[in-house]
Design a protein around this motif. Structure first.
Motif, PDB file in Angstrom:
ATOM      1  N   LYS A 509       0.847  -1.201   0.000  1.00 32.85           N
ATOM      2  CA  LYS A 509       0.000   0.000   0.000  1.00 32.85           C
ATOM      3  C   LYS A 509       0.881   1.249   0.000  1.00 32.85           C
ATOM      4  O   LYS A 509       1.820   1.371   0.788  1.00 32.85           O
ATOM      5  CB  LYS A 509      -0.904   0.008   1.222  1.00 32.85           C
ATOM      6  N   VAL A 511       0.605   5.200   0.634  1.00 29.43           N
ATOM      7  CA  VAL A 511      -0.268   6.181   1.296  1.00 29.43           C
ATOM      8  C   VAL A 511       0.345   7.570   1.161  1.00 29.43           C
ATOM      9  O   VAL A 511       1.524   7.778   1.480  1.00 29.43           O
ATOM     10  CB  VAL A 511      -0.458   5.841   2.786  1.00 29.43           C
ATOM     11  N   ARG A 513      -0.333  11.284   2.572  1.00 30.12           N
ATOM     12  CA  ARG A 513      -1.090  12.031   3.586  1.00 30.12           C
ATOM     13  C   ARG A 513      -0.766  13.512   3.481  1.00 30.12           C
ATOM     14  O   ARG A 513       0.383  13.903   3.261  1.00 30.12           O
ATOM     15  CB  ARG A 513      -0.738  11.524   4.984  1.00 30.12           C
ATOM     16  N   ARG A 520      -5.930  12.181   3.104  1.00 26.72           N
ATOM     17  CA  ARG A 520      -5.048  11.107   2.663  1.00 26.72           C
ATOM     18  C   ARG A 520      -5.642  10.386   1.460  1.00 26.72           C
ATOM     19  O   ARG A 520      -6.838  10.460   1.180  1.00 26.72           O
ATOM     20  CB  ARG A 520      -4.798  10.110   3.789  1.00 26.72           C
ATOM     21  N   THR A 522      -4.827   6.522  -0.941  1.00 27.71           N
ATOM     22  CA  THR A 522      -4.056   5.266  -0.986  1.00 27.71           C
ATOM     23  C   THR A 522      -4.189   4.607  -2.353  1.00 27.71           C
ATOM     24  O   THR A 522      -5.216   4.746  -3.038  1.00 27.71           O
ATOM     25  CB  THR A 522      -4.543   4.285   0.091  1.00 27.71           C
ATOM     26  N   LYS A 523      -3.141   3.886  -2.719  1.00 31.58           N
ATOM     27  CA  LYS A 523      -3.146   3.037  -3.909  1.00 31.58           C
ATOM     28  C   LYS A 523      -2.251   1.835  -3.632  1.00 31.58           C
ATOM     29  O   LYS A 523      -1.396   1.886  -2.737  1.00 31.58           O
ATOM     30  CB  LYS A 523      -2.641   3.800  -5.134  1.00 31.58           C
TER      31      LYS A 523
END
Length: 529
Positions: A509, A511, A513, A520, A522-523
């Motif tokens: 993951k 992240v 932020r 935030r 995510t990918k």
């Protein structure tokens, strides 16, 4: 000698007040006081506007009172208070037409007021200083001369027939000024007796000795009560004679004593009457720093609306309330007739002292400071306000308004609540004189951070992350596999491209932020061989 210091109108006998012989200011004025350097003219000008609205159609002031308690208010034409109002308007100098009308009305009513030595002295000190002449003025001065004793032991003392003699060093000060300005043969004797009412410590006492006392001086009395009011008034009324060395010395000593009696907050006795009179006296005598301290306390008790903050009735704006309680009560609604009379009496002495209020473009323009950091939307944020001590500020932000009175330090803190959305919130400040300042606070709400990156990258190669949609200067933290790999800030466009090296095979993951945890995105990125 036993002494207790008397301050405020409570030190004046009820009979004196009933005759309208309350305290006022210099009969030798007859011209506006030049604006002191670094002062803010707004408070005194606002006070003068309030005072100018108090006389009725006959250009005289009425005093309202309730007696006995529970009865409807009653009123009487208060000639003495009208004189006080005239002195104040003369000193401030911004209400010339009203001053003329008030003076005309007093001339027309000499016979309705000047029936005692004290009333004659007070009225004559004002009218002669205003340059009024004619038969009625001559008769007034002649009648006053008849109240100046020629009896051995009390030569020069202002007297009336007993048991209705309510004269004191206060009325003696008026007489000394009036007779000097009129060029009377009795002037020297009246002044000499006035100066005898000053003790070695510098104060002028509250009361005369008995007429049959062998020693009529302040220092010769067995007991005496120092008076801030008598001392302040004497300083003011002696201004036209200050070229005389004996008078100059008396003024210097009196001002030094007044300074010694001033509280740390600038007041005298916690009331506007004594504080105004003493501040005015110190100001004209050149003790301007101490006069400014008094003006700051008075300004903090002036009913002043600012900008969109309007807790006080328009008709009451500019009034100076007597004390802390009077100021607090004024917030409950418009002043009624009785409270307005109290405020009028306080304002006649306080408004001229406001001429020494710190401020103006030199030092009093308000300022507001707040954090330059990005903060959470919807949060409460402190702001620091600075300006002239006692000034009234309206703080506005996001549709909410707060009225703040600056303390003696000239610095205060307030709190504003930011909108719940991401926004640049302007915090604006306007003071009672219309001077403004502003600052912007940037608040950030929750956000799904947008960024672009390849979903697959070879081991050992760099992962490129292109972040957009953030606030300018917003912190960016990039974490991969649960570990922080990049810390940086967004550029002026809220964008940033960051890179880090992929070192371990497999899916993980990514992240990104922003400034706060609720901002935030995510990918998942797969690292391949």
């Amino acid at each position: 000698m036993n002494r207790t210091t008397a301050r405020g109108t409570a030190a004046v006998t009820g009979a004196v007040l009933a005759l309208g012989l309350g305290l006022s200011a210099p009969g030798a004025q007859a011209a506006p006081i030049p604006a002191p350097a670094g002062s803010d003219p707004a408070p005194a000008a606002a006070g003068a506007r309030y005072l100018a609205a108090q006389p009725g159609a006959d250009s005289l002031v009425k005093t309202f009172y309730v007696y006995p308690e529970g009865n409807p208010p009653q009123s009487y034409t208060d000639y003495g208070l009208t004189v006080d109002l005239g002195f104040a308007l003369d000193a401030v100098g911004s209400q010339g037409a009203k001053l003329t009308a008030v003076t005309d009305a007093l001339v027309a009513n000499i016979g309705n007021y000047a029936f005692s030595g004290g009333a004659r002295a007070k009225l004559a000190s004002f009218l002669v200083a205003q340059g009024r002449t004619g038969a009625s003025i001559t008769e007034l001065v002649t009648a006053l001369e008849g109240n100046v004793s020629e009896e051995a032991g009390i030569v020069g003392r202002l007297v009336d027939a007993d048991p209705n003699d309510y004269n004191s060093p206060l009325t003696q000060a008026y007489a000394a000024s009036a007779l000097d300005l009129a060029g009377s043969d009795e002037a020297a004797a009246a002044r000499t007796f006035l100066l005898a009412q000053q003790c070695d410590e510098g104060f002028f006492r509250q009361d005369f000795s008995a007429k049959d006392a062998a020693d009529q001086t302040c220092d010769g009395a067995a007991t005496t009560t120092p008076s801030v009011d008598s001392t302040g008034l004497a300083v003011l009324m002696l201004q036209s004679q200050k070229d005389e060395p004996v008078v100059a010395a008396a003024i210097e000593s009196a001002v030094a004593w007044l300074i010694s009696q001033q509280a740390d907050n600038g007041s005298f006795g916690g009331n506007a009457n004594s504080t105004g009179l003493a501040g005015w006296a110190m100001g004209v005598a050149g003790a301007t720093d101490y006069a400014a301290d008094a003006a700051s306390w008075l300004r903090a008790h002036q009913l002043a609306n600012a900008g969109a903050c309007v807790p006080f009735a328009t008709k009451d704006s500019g009034a100076v309330t007597l004390d802390d309680l009077g100021f607090a009560n004024a917030k409950a609604g418009a002043l009624d007739a009785v409270d307005n009379s109290v405020a009028t009496r306080a304002s006649t002495q306080a408004v001229p002292a406001l001429l020494w209020a710190d401020g103006g473009n030199a030092m009093g323009k308000p300022s507001v400071d707040a954090t330059a950091k990005l903060v959470r939307a919807g949060s409460q944020q402190p702001v620091t306000l600075t300006g002239a001590p006692g000034d009234t500020l309206c703080v506005s932000a996001a549709g909410a308004r707060t009225l703040v009175t600056l303390p003696a330090t000239g610095t205060a803190r307030s709190t504003v609540t930011l909108p719940a959305r991401t926004a640049r919130t302007a915090v604006s400040v306007v003071d009672a004189g219309g001077q403004t300042a502003s600052v912007t606070i940037r608040g950030l709400a929750g956000l799904k951070v947008r960024f672009a990156t390849a979903t697959k990258v070879r081991k050992g190669k760099r992962v490129v992350v292109k972040v957009r949609g953030l606030a300018a200067g917003e912190s960016i933290t990039v974490a991969f596999r649960g570990k922080k790999v990049v810390t940086t800030k967004a550029n002026a466009s809220g964008r940033k491209t960051v890179r880090f090296r992929a070192t371990k095979l497999g899916r993980a993951k990514l992240v990104v932020r922003g400034e706060f945890a609720n901002r935030r995105g995510t990918k998942v990125v797969t690292v391949t061989r």
